[in-house]
Design a protein around this motif. Structure first.
Motif, PDB file in Angstrom:
ATOM      1  N   UNK A 134       1.433 -31.172  -3.944  1.00 33.88           N
ATOM      2  CA  UNK A 134       1.712 -31.948  -3.187  1.00 33.88           C
ATOM      3  C   UNK A 134       2.436 -31.773  -2.182  1.00 33.88           C
ATOM      4  N   UNK A 135       1.491 -30.950  -1.064  1.00 30.29           N
ATOM      5  CA  UNK A 135       1.650 -30.478   0.345  1.00 30.29           C
ATOM      6  C   UNK A 135       0.223 -30.785   0.684  1.00 30.29           C
ATOM      7  N   UNK A 136       0.602 -31.199   1.791  1.00 29.37           N
ATOM      8  CA  UNK A 136      -0.075 -32.527   2.458  1.00 29.37           C
ATOM      9  C   UNK A 136      -0.614 -30.953   3.248  1.00 29.37           C
ATOM     10  N   UNK A 137      -2.054 -30.312   3.113  1.00 31.60           N
ATOM     11  CA  UNK A 137      -2.360 -29.189   4.289  1.00 31.60           C
ATOM     12  C   UNK A 137      -3.039 -30.084   5.666  1.00 31.60           C
ATOM     13  N   UNK A 138      -2.666 -29.558   7.181  1.00 24.81           N
ATOM     14  CA  UNK A 138      -3.169 -30.691   7.680  1.00 24.81           C
ATOM     15  C   UNK A 138      -3.834 -29.456   9.120  1.00 24.81           C
ATOM     16  N   UNK A 139      -4.049 -28.265   8.536  1.00 24.39           N
ATOM     17  CA  UNK A 139      -4.183 -27.358   9.650  1.00 24.39           C
ATOM     18  C   UNK A 139      -4.614 -26.162   8.869  1.00 24.39           C
ATOM     19  N   UNK A 140      -6.138 -25.399   8.770  1.00 23.47           N
ATOM     20  CA  UNK A 140      -6.098 -23.953   8.636  1.00 23.47           C
ATOM     21  C   UNK A 140      -6.872 -23.344   9.517  1.00 23.47           C
ATOM     22  N   UNK A 141      -6.428 -22.253   9.607  1.00 22.67           N
ATOM     23  CA  UNK A 141      -6.962 -20.992  10.794  1.00 22.67           C
ATOM     24  C   UNK A 141      -6.563 -21.658  11.996  1.00 22.67           C
ATOM     25  N   UNK A 142      -5.620 -22.220  12.506  1.00 23.43           N
ATOM     26  CA  UNK A 142      -5.010 -22.087  14.246  1.00 23.43           C
ATOM     27  C   UNK A 142      -4.665 -21.191  14.271  1.00 23.43           C
ATOM     28  N   UNK A 143      -5.605 -20.717  15.513  1.00 27.31           N
ATOM     29  CA  UNK A 143      -5.151 -19.953  16.237  1.00 27.31           C
ATOM     30  C   UNK A 143      -5.297 -19.723  18.051  1.00 27.31           C
ATOM     31  N   UNK A 144      -4.150 -19.197  18.303  1.00 30.25           N
ATOM     32  CA  UNK A 144      -3.697 -19.380  19.511  1.00 30.25           C
ATOM     33  C   UNK A 144      -3.473 -17.734  19.922  1.00 30.25           C
ATOM     34  N   UNK A 145      -3.306 -17.336  21.943  1.00 31.76           N
ATOM     35  CA  UNK A 145      -3.537 -15.941  22.175  1.00 31.76           C
ATOM     36  C   UNK A 145      -2.166 -15.149  21.509  1.00 31.76           C
TER      37      UNK A 145
END
Length: 118
Positions: free
Chosen positions: A23-34
């Motif tokens: 039931x979760x809604x996935x909105x992003x994958x492998x998000x990167x920042x510094x």
């Protein structure tokens, strides 16, 4: 691609399918920042959920959840805030979940899901 990287990508894809089925809604994958990377970002009702995925082919080096340290949880909390700022979004509640994927390539895959690990 290294075998370890391929296993990790497969584990994350399996985790996404599993989370969406719950039931979760996935909105992003492998998000990167510094400061690092978030494996999966999902929404559970009104809660932002950052999901750490650990995939292993065996338990020879311990259970996948054992690799999620207090320092890793603190980093994921900071990354959740960074993700919200980057996307100009606010969530009153955030949580860190974890998914362990055991896939030895010879049969059924074992997936374990823990909510609110940090």
């Amino acid at each position: 691609m290294r075998a370890k990287d391929a296993l990790g990508q497969r584990g994350e894809a399996l985790a996404v399918n599993y989370l969406e089925e719950t039931g979760l809604r996935v909105v992003d994958r492998n998000w990167r920042c510094a400061d690092g990377e978030i494996d999966i970002v999902a929404i559970d009702g009104s809660v932002l959920v950052v999901v750490e995925v650990k995939t292993r082919a065996s338990l020879a080096y311990g259970h996948p959840f054992e690799a999620i340290t207090e320092a890793k949880l603190q980093r994921l909390q900071r990354l959740a805030g960074a993700w919200c700022r980057f996307h100009s979004l606010r969530f009153r509640r955030r949580r860190i979940d974890a998914v362990a994927v055991l896939d030895d390539g010879s049969g059924p895959v074992d997936i374990e899901y823990l909510k609110a690990v940090g």
